[in-house]
Scaffold this motif. Structure first.
Motif, PDB file in Angstrom:
ATOM      1  N   LEU A   1      40.393  37.232  50.936  1.00  0.00           N
ATOM      2  CA  LEU A   1      39.290  36.287  51.115  1.00  0.00           C
ATOM      3  C   LEU A   1      38.597  35.909  49.810  1.00  0.00           C
ATOM      4  O   LEU A   1      38.180  34.752  49.638  1.00  0.00           O
ATOM      5  N   PHE A   2      38.469  36.872  48.899  1.00  0.00           N
ATOM      6  CA  PHE A   2      37.580  36.668  47.759  1.00  0.00           C
ATOM      7  C   PHE A   2      38.295  36.832  46.420  1.00  0.00           C
ATOM      8  O   PHE A   2      39.168  37.693  46.262  1.00  0.00           O
ATOM      9  N   ASN A   3      37.887  36.011  45.453  1.00  0.00           N
ATOM     10  CA  ASN A   3      38.273  36.211  44.054  1.00  0.00           C
ATOM     11  C   ASN A   3      37.351  37.241  43.421  1.00  0.00           C
ATOM     12  O   ASN A   3      36.231  37.469  43.888  1.00  0.00           O
ATOM     13  N   GLY A   4      37.802  37.828  42.306  1.00  0.00           N
ATOM     14  CA  GLY A   4      36.917  38.652  41.496  1.00  0.00           C
ATOM     15  C   GLY A   4      36.894  40.126  41.823  1.00  0.00           C
ATOM     16  O   GLY A   4      36.171  40.884  41.179  1.00  0.00           O
ATOM     17  N   LEU A   5      37.652  40.557  42.826  1.00  0.00           N
ATOM     18  CA  LEU A   5      37.645  41.972  43.194  1.00  0.00           C
ATOM     19  C   LEU A   5      38.816  42.702  42.536  1.00  0.00           C
ATOM     20  O   LEU A   5      39.893  42.138  42.381  1.00  0.00           O
TER      21      LEU A   5
END
Length: 573
Positions: A200-204
């Motif tokens: 779901l998310f970028n940056g992790l």
């Protein structure tokens, strides 16, 4: 050194403090994919923005001028940046969607006092790094041009973000919004909570996701489908708190464990481990400097190209061998053709096979031969002879192609060995030229008037008891030394059956005796400049130059030799 999205987030904050309002003075090129932009700001010392599109990628700013910077002749992309960016001022530095993409905005006053904005996208992606210059959403030029199914990077084409850059930025959501997002992800039965967050998310990264799962009291391997509403509430709360922690944090935390291993994180992870807090920009430059800087990054990229070419040759050889397996039936087809020719008088209308006596063995035995029912025996015989001739030709050509593949693999192994020894610009340029000549390294666009160096290679030399010993340091130097510079009476050395340098002792006269200590010294030099240099003992062959012959149509530096003797020596320290 790999930059993750959270490190880039802090780096962008640091760059905004340093670069906003800075004016572009000059743009230089330090390598095919490395650039240095000189910046000026009235209230600060001149700065230098370093951009690298090799893997590992980086972007950093120096407040001092680097020593011994060797710029190369500018190529097309460098000239495009000079044309469109020199004289501009930096207006903003932005991270796109919390991904490893940094966008730098440049503003310049042009004709009619209009302010024109252009953007430099620094895609710091390990799998496909690039630097792309755009205006009004259209690509002006790019460091690396590419045309793929999902994306085209060429001048005058609309700029689109790389694949997967459309994932969400969790830093932009409130806790309630994160909870809503976690309610409706598209999941598979075996999806875990971490896999959903990564999707779901970028940056992790793994460190951050482990911390989120720990705070939310969720196991790292727990299936997402087993989470209750309360579990999702805790997950959203932990994710929101980490986002706030990232926003409130600056710099980089370097942790040292009991074994002395250093790990890095963009957020605090543990109070029990000793750590050092540094700025991301300073850490990047220290890493670049300690790993060899420009030369090391360029060499690593070339080594990848060599390895890719080597794997390609392996696949090619494997495919040829698979095709060669069919030639096992070659003699059988020849036999069938002969037997059908002998029995061509028989009438076998529309039969799919025929049983005849094999007259070529003693005693004769019956053998069944498949037929094409639409042809007579004479035509079937010719069909098998055609198959036999085709497989015979394939076997001959296949043997030649396999030999070529093996020669190329040996040549690429030599290239990989010499690439590991490249430490300066001169050696790097020589390696690039050799790779271009071999069709491995893509030829860059040369600046008008820049001519290729056609001088003879410079060889390393050592003098021992009045005898000059020459050493080749790459395949091109090896070929020049052995096949062009050396005389027939000179003595040639090479480590036995491993990649290495050609070493030659020059003799003024064929009758001149070479002392044993000189022979041993040359052998030790050949061992030192070979793949066996870390071994205790290395076998080194030596013979007269007149017995060393180039492999016909072979790659540079590959030779055959005869009349050799062997010395077992310890490599020269």
């Amino acid at each position: 050194m790999q930059l993750d999205s959270l490190m880039i987030c802090h780096l962008v904050n640091e760059l905004n403090q340093q670069l906003i309002g800075a004016q572009i003075r000059e743009i230089h090129q330090t390598d095919d994919r490395m650039f240095e932009i000189e910046l000026f700001r009235a209230d600060a010392k001149p700065m230098h923005l370093l951009l690298c599109a090799y893997t590992p990628t980086y972007l950093c700013v120096l407040s001092h001028k680097r020593k011994n910077t060797n710029f190369i002749p500018s190529q097309t992309f460098c000239m495009s940046m000079r044309k469109h960016l020199e004289g501009s001022r930096i207006a903003s530095v932005t991270q796109i969607n919390m991904d490893r993409i940094v966008r730098i905005e440049f503003n310049r006053i042009e004709d009619g006092s209009a302010i024109v904005s252009r953007y430099l996208y620094c895609e710091l992606l390990p799998s496909a790094p690039n630097i792309i210059l755009t205006q009004d959403g259209t690509i002006l030029d790019a460091c690396i041009h590419s045309r793929k199914e999902d994306r085209t990077v060429l001048p005058q084409v609309e700029y689109t973000l790389p694949k997967n850059s459309g994932r969400m930025n969790f830093m932009e959501f409130s806790e309630a919004e994160l909870r809503n997002v976690l309610d409706y992800p598209s999941t598979e039965d075996d999806d875990t909570a971490p896999s959903i967050l990564f999707r779901l998310f970028n940056g992790l990264n793994r460190q951050v996701v482990e911390k989120i799962c720990t705070v939310a009291n969720i196991g790292y391997d727990d299936l997402y489908s087993t989470l209750t509403g309360e579990g999702k509430d805790k997950l959203a709360h932990a994710l929101y708190n980490v986002a706030q922690e990232i926003a409130d944090t600056t710099g980089l935390y370097l942790y040292t464990d009991a074994s002395g291993r250093v790990s890095r994180s963009a957020i605090p992870l543990s109070d029990s481990l000793p750590y050092t807090h540094v700025s991301v920009n300073d850490w990047i430059y220290q890493e670049v400097s300690s790993s060899g800087g420009v030369i090391a990054a360029a060499v690593k990229n070339l080594e990848k190209q060599i390895h890719s070419a080597w794997k390609k040759e392996l696949r090619k050889e494997r495919k040829i061998r698979e095709e060669m397996n069919e030639t096992a039936k070659m003699e059988e087809y020849k036999l069938w053709g002969n037997l059908l020719s002998i029995n061509a008088w028989q009438k076998v209308p529309h039969e799919k096979s025929i049983t005849v006596s094999n007259l070529f063995v003693d005693p004769p035995v019956d053998i069944t031969i498949p037929l094409n029912p639409e042809l007579n025996l004479s035509s079937n015989s010719q069909l098998y002879f055609k198959k036999y001739n085709k497989l015979k030709k394939r076997k001959e050509i296949g043997a030649e192609k396999i030999k070529e593949c093996q020669q190329m693999q040996e040549y690429l192994n030599n290239l990989a060995f010499f690439a590991a020894d490249v430490k300066d610009r001169k050696a790097l340029d020589a390696l690039k030229e050799e790779l271009k000549a071999a069709g491995i390294h893509k030829q860059e666009t040369r600046r008008p008037g820049h001519k290729k160096n056609s001088r003879n290679p410079e060889l390393a030399t050592v003098t021992v008891d009045g005898f000059t010993i020459y050493i080749g340091r790459n395949n091109v130097q090896n070929e020049y030394l052995t096949l062009h510079k050396a005389d027939k009476q000179d003595v040639w050395f090479h480590a036995q059956k491993i990649p290495g340098s050609h070493v030659v002792i020059h003799r003024q006269d064929a009758r001149e005796e070479i002392p044993e200590n000189v022979l041993l010294h040359a052998a030790r030099l050949a061992a030192k400049h070979s793949q066996g240099r870390d071994s205790g003992k290395v076998s080194v062959d030596y013979t007269l130059i007149k017995y060393v012959k180039k492999i016909p149509q072979g790659p540079p530096g590959l030779v055959n030799y005869s009349h050799q003797k062997t010395l077992v020596v310890t490599p020269e320290p």
